[in-house]
Design a protein around this motif. Sequence first.
Motif, PDB file in Angstrom:
ATOM      1  N   PHE A   2       0.836  -1.212   0.000  1.00 50.55           N
ATOM      2  CA  PHE A   2       0.000   0.000   0.000  1.00 50.55           C
ATOM      3  C   PHE A   2       0.866   1.254   0.000  1.00 50.55           C
ATOM      4  CE2 PHE A   2      -3.444  -2.856   1.398  1.00 50.55           C
ATOM      5  CZ  PHE A   2      -4.425  -2.447   0.504  1.00 50.55           C
ATOM      6  N   TRP A   3       1.945   1.270   0.791  1.00 48.64           N
ATOM      7  CA  TRP A   3       2.843   2.432   0.790  1.00 48.64           C
ATOM      8  C   TRP A   3       3.402   2.670  -0.614  1.00 48.64           C
ATOM      9  CZ3 TRP A   3       3.626   6.450   3.784  1.00 48.64           C
ATOM     10  CH2 TRP A   3       3.309   6.381   5.136  1.00 48.64           C
ATOM     11  N   SER A   4       3.806   1.599  -1.265  1.00 43.38           N
ATOM     12  CA  SER A   4       4.363   1.725  -2.612  1.00 43.38           C
ATOM     13  C   SER A   4       3.338   2.305  -3.581  1.00 43.38           C
ATOM     14  CB  SER A   4       4.831   0.348  -3.095  1.00 43.38           C
ATOM     15  OG  SER A   4       5.329   0.433  -4.405  1.00 43.38           O
ATOM     16  N   GLU A   5       2.099   1.827  -3.513  1.00 44.51           N
ATOM     17  CA  GLU A   5       1.055   2.351  -4.388  1.00 44.51           C
ATOM     18  C   GLU A   5       0.797   3.831  -4.110  1.00 44.51           C
ATOM     19  OE1 GLU A   5      -0.815   0.615  -7.033  1.00 44.51           O
ATOM     20  OE2 GLU A   5       1.119  -0.360  -6.735  1.00 44.51           O
ATOM     21  N   LEU A   6       0.729   4.193  -2.828  1.00 44.51           N
ATOM     22  CA  LEU A   6       0.464   5.597  -2.483  1.00 44.51           C
ATOM     23  C   LEU A   6       1.609   6.511  -2.903  1.00 44.51           C
ATOM     24  CD1 LEU A   6      -1.305   5.376   0.990  1.00 44.51           C
ATOM     25  CD2 LEU A   6      -2.319   5.702  -1.281  1.00 44.51           C
ATOM     26  N   LEU A  16     -13.746   2.808   8.465  1.00 48.79           N
ATOM     27  CA  LEU A  16     -13.471   2.546   7.059  1.00 48.79           C
ATOM     28  C   LEU A  16     -14.314   1.346   6.628  1.00 48.79           C
ATOM     29  CD1 LEU A  16     -10.689   2.993   4.873  1.00 48.79           C
ATOM     30  CD2 LEU A  16     -11.124   0.569   5.207  1.00 48.79           C
ATOM     31  N   VAL A  17     -15.092   1.514   5.561  1.00 48.18           N
ATOM     32  CA  VAL A  17     -15.969   0.443   5.108  1.00 48.18           C
ATOM     33  C   VAL A  17     -15.676   0.014   3.674  1.00 48.18           C
ATOM     34  CG1 VAL A  17     -17.840   0.946   6.718  1.00 48.18           C
ATOM     35  CG2 VAL A  17     -17.791   2.097   4.484  1.00 48.18           C
ATOM     36  N   GLY A  18     -14.704   0.644   3.032  1.00 45.30           N
ATOM     37  CA  GLY A  18     -14.343   0.235   1.684  1.00 45.30           C
ATOM     38  C   GLY A  18     -13.170   1.023   1.152  1.00 45.30           C
ATOM     39  N   TYR A  19     -12.576   0.491   0.103  1.00 43.72           N
ATOM     40  CA  TYR A  19     -11.467   1.174  -0.568  1.00 43.72           C
ATOM     41  C   TYR A  19     -11.298   0.596  -1.963  1.00 43.72           C
ATOM     42  CZ  TYR A  19      -8.965  -2.991   1.001  1.00 43.72           C
ATOM     43  OH  TYR A  19      -8.594  -4.293   1.248  1.00 43.72           O
ATOM     44  N   GLY A  20     -10.589   1.310  -2.802  1.00 45.54           N
ATOM     45  CA  GLY A  20     -10.305   0.844  -4.152  1.00 45.54           C
ATOM     46  C   GLY A  20      -9.097   1.558  -4.703  1.00 45.54           C
ATOM     47  N   GLY A  21      -8.466   0.939  -5.697  1.00 48.78           N
ATOM     48  CA  GLY A  21      -7.278   1.537  -6.291  1.00 48.78           C
ATOM     49  C   GLY A  21      -7.175   1.252  -7.773  1.00 48.78           C
ATOM     50  N   GLN A  43      -6.674  -2.150  -9.420  1.00 50.01           N
ATOM     51  CA  GLN A  43      -5.773  -2.921  -8.571  1.00 50.01           C
ATOM     52  C   GLN A  43      -6.504  -3.652  -7.455  1.00 50.01           C
ATOM     53  OE1 GLN A  43      -2.016  -2.770  -8.980  1.00 50.01           O
ATOM     54  NE2 GLN A  43      -3.056  -2.395 -10.911  1.00 50.01           N
ATOM     55  N   THR A  44      -7.506  -2.984  -6.881  1.00 46.92           N
ATOM     56  CA  THR A  44      -8.228  -3.562  -5.757  1.00 46.92           C
ATOM     57  C   THR A  44      -9.527  -2.816  -5.526  1.00 46.92           C
ATOM     58  OG1 THR A  44      -8.026  -4.238  -3.424  1.00 46.92           O
ATOM     59  CG2 THR A  44      -7.045  -2.122  -4.024  1.00 46.92           C
ATOM     60  N   ILE A  45     -10.528  -3.550  -5.086  1.00 49.06           N
ATOM     61  CA  ILE A  45     -11.768  -2.975  -4.557  1.00 49.06           C
ATOM     62  C   ILE A  45     -12.188  -3.875  -3.405  1.00 49.06           C
ATOM     63  CG2 ILE A  45     -14.220  -2.550  -4.908  1.00 49.06           C
ATOM     64  CD1 ILE A  45     -13.729  -1.753  -7.704  1.00 49.06           C
ATOM     65  N   ALA A  46     -12.514  -3.260  -2.285  1.00 48.30           N
ATOM     66  CA  ALA A  46     -12.958  -4.033  -1.124  1.00 48.30           C
ATOM     67  C   ALA A  46     -14.060  -3.276  -0.403  1.00 48.30           C
ATOM     68  CB  ALA A  46     -11.797  -4.283  -0.171  1.00 48.30           C
TER      69      ALA A  46
END
Length: 189
Positions: free
Chosen positions: A27-31, A52-57, A76-79
Amino acid sequence: MRWWDIDPVLALEKELFPEDAWSRGMFWSELAHARGPGSTRRYLVAYEGERLVGYGGLAVAGTDSEGGDAVAADVQTIAVARDHWGTGLGSRLLTELLRHAQAFEATEVMLEVRVDNTRAQKLYERFGFEPIGFRRGYYQPGNVDALVMRLSDPAAAPAAPAAPTAPDSSPNGPGDGPANGVQGTEIHG
């Protein structure tokens, strides 16, 4: 998503994807690639109050129209927290990621999804993603295949419908819920 979101993101990541959760370093690398000139990533978080109830990239590769090359984006991701499944939050996160793909001038968007995750596959199909292949043994451990899907025209993808708001749920008066959909949930990027 900002650095201070990483701890709650990791907690949800480990809850939803215990066998193949991303690490803090990932996550640090992506940010690190999500801010400033030349950024190639966009990460979003969804909060309900303090939770926090969700995130995506999203990641992009290629050059913009000035460079003349096609830009490809990759989800990359969705949660989404389990207690928010079926609320439209996944659709809202995907809508925002596709909006950012358009801002990056992406001509197509790709993603991988576990072959056994039919819930996510149905979401992606509603947005116009089509299966184009498999990546054998992509998810580890467990050696689970990934279905590769592509959206050929991000601008043509439907937007997530706004979730209905409950009457008298807002300090602004009846029916004046949050402008961004799911009652009490805000998406930040």
